[in-house]
Design a protein around this motif. Structure first.
Motif, PDB file in Angstrom:
ATOM      1  N   UNK A   1       0.669  -1.218   0.179  1.00 23.52           N
ATOM      2  CA  UNK A   1      -0.174  -0.015  -0.021  1.00 23.52           C
ATOM      3  C   UNK A   1       1.006   1.404  -0.293  1.00 23.52           C
ATOM      4  N   UNK A   2       2.005   0.992  -0.452  1.00 18.85           N
ATOM      5  CA  UNK A   2       3.135   2.095  -0.517  1.00 18.85           C
ATOM      6  C   UNK A   2       3.807   2.302  -1.755  1.00 18.85           C
ATOM      7  N   UNK A   3       5.159   2.362  -1.664  1.00 15.78           N
ATOM      8  CA  UNK A   3       6.087   2.453  -2.723  1.00 15.78           C
ATOM      9  C   UNK A   3       6.154   1.099  -3.454  1.00 15.78           C
ATOM     10  N   UNK A   4       5.615   0.172  -3.121  1.00 13.27           N
ATOM     11  CA  UNK A   4       5.727  -1.055  -4.093  1.00 13.27           C
ATOM     12  C   UNK A   4       7.259  -1.862  -3.989  1.00 13.27           C
ATOM     13  N   UNK A   5       7.784  -1.443  -2.917  1.00 14.09           N
ATOM     14  CA  UNK A   5       9.425  -2.182  -2.832  1.00 14.09           C
ATOM     15  C   UNK A   5       9.291  -3.197  -1.747  1.00 14.09           C
ATOM     16  N   UNK A   6      10.220  -4.046  -2.009  1.00 16.37           N
ATOM     17  CA  UNK A   6      10.462  -5.240  -1.238  1.00 16.37           C
ATOM     18  C   UNK A   6      11.501  -4.664  -0.197  1.00 16.37           C
TER      19      UNK A   6
ATOM     20  N   UNK B   1      15.812  -2.856  12.076  1.00 16.35           N
ATOM     21  CA  UNK B   1      16.225  -2.476  10.704  1.00 16.35           C
ATOM     22  C   UNK B   1      15.473  -2.755   9.705  1.00 16.35           C
ATOM     23  N   UNK B   2      15.420  -1.708   8.726  1.00 16.08           N
ATOM     24  CA  UNK B   2      14.708  -1.954   7.567  1.00 16.08           C
ATOM     25  C   UNK B   2      15.423  -1.542   6.299  1.00 16.08           C
ATOM     26  N   UNK B   3      15.555  -2.146   5.269  1.00 16.94           N
ATOM     27  CA  UNK B   3      16.279  -1.868   4.077  1.00 16.94           C
ATOM     28  C   UNK B   3      15.582  -2.307   2.649  1.00 16.94           C
ATOM     29  N   UNK B   4      16.084  -1.565   1.922  1.00 16.76           N
ATOM     30  CA  UNK B   4      15.341  -1.912   0.573  1.00 16.76           C
ATOM     31  C   UNK B   4      16.190  -3.463   0.107  1.00 16.76           C
ATOM     32  N   UNK B   5      15.377  -4.320  -0.520  1.00 16.35           N
ATOM     33  CA  UNK B   5      16.231  -5.354  -0.936  1.00 16.35           C
ATOM     34  C   UNK B   5      16.966  -5.086  -2.286  1.00 16.35           C
ATOM     35  N   UNK B   6      16.397  -4.134  -3.003  1.00 16.84           N
ATOM     36  CA  UNK B   6      17.232  -3.841  -4.371  1.00 16.84           C
ATOM     37  C   UNK B   6      17.206  -2.274  -4.251  1.00 16.84           C
ATOM     38  N   UNK B   7      18.139  -1.603  -4.967  1.00 12.91           N
ATOM     39  CA  UNK B   7      17.955  -0.436  -4.946  1.00 12.91           C
ATOM     40  C   UNK B   7      17.010   0.157  -6.325  1.00 12.91           C
ATOM     41  N   UNK B   8      16.342   1.248  -6.286  1.00 18.34           N
ATOM     42  CA  UNK B   8      15.375   1.723  -7.144  1.00 18.34           C
ATOM     43  C   UNK B   8      16.098   2.168  -8.457  1.00 18.34           C
TER      44      UNK B   8
END
Length: 87
Positions: free
Chosen positions: A59-64, A78-85
Motif C-alpha cells: 500500500x505504499x512504494x511497492x518495494x521489497x 532495521x529496515x532496508x531495501x532489497x534492491x536499489x530503485x
C-alpha cells in the motif's frame, strides 16, 4: 507494529505484505528431489528471537524490504531495501 520504510517513512504494518524469512529466496535447484520442494513450500521455521524477513510495501512504494526484527519483543532493529530503485 510499525515499519519505517526507507522511501515512505514510518508506516503501520498493515500496509505491508509479509513474505517470509529471507532464506525463502533460495529455491531448490531444477531437478531437486520432491522432498526438497515439499520442505521449501510447506515447512517454515518459527524462531524466537532475531529474524530477517521479506516484506512487500503493498500500500505504499511497492518495494521489497528486508526487515530485521525480534519475534519475541516485536522490536524492529532495521529496515532496508532489497534492491536499489533504478528510477
Amino acid at each position: 507494529m510499525r515499519l519505517k520504510c526507507p522511501l515512505c517513512g514510518d508506516r503501520d504494518r498493515r500496509e505491508f505484505y509479509y513474505y517470509g524469512a529471507e532464506d525463502y529466496l533460495h529455491r531448490p535447484a531444477e531437478g531437486a528431489p520432491l522432498a526438497d520442494w515439499d520442505n521449501y513450500l510447506h515447512l517454515r521455521d518459527n524462531p524466537a528471537g532475531m529474524t530477517r524477513d521479506l516484506w512487500y510495501h503493498e500500500a505504499g512504494c511497492a518495494q521489497w524490504l528486508c526487515v530485521t526484527r525480534n519475534t519475541v519483543t516485536h522490536e524492529i532493529s532495521g529496515v532496508k531495501l532489497v534492491a536499489e530503485r533504478t528510477k
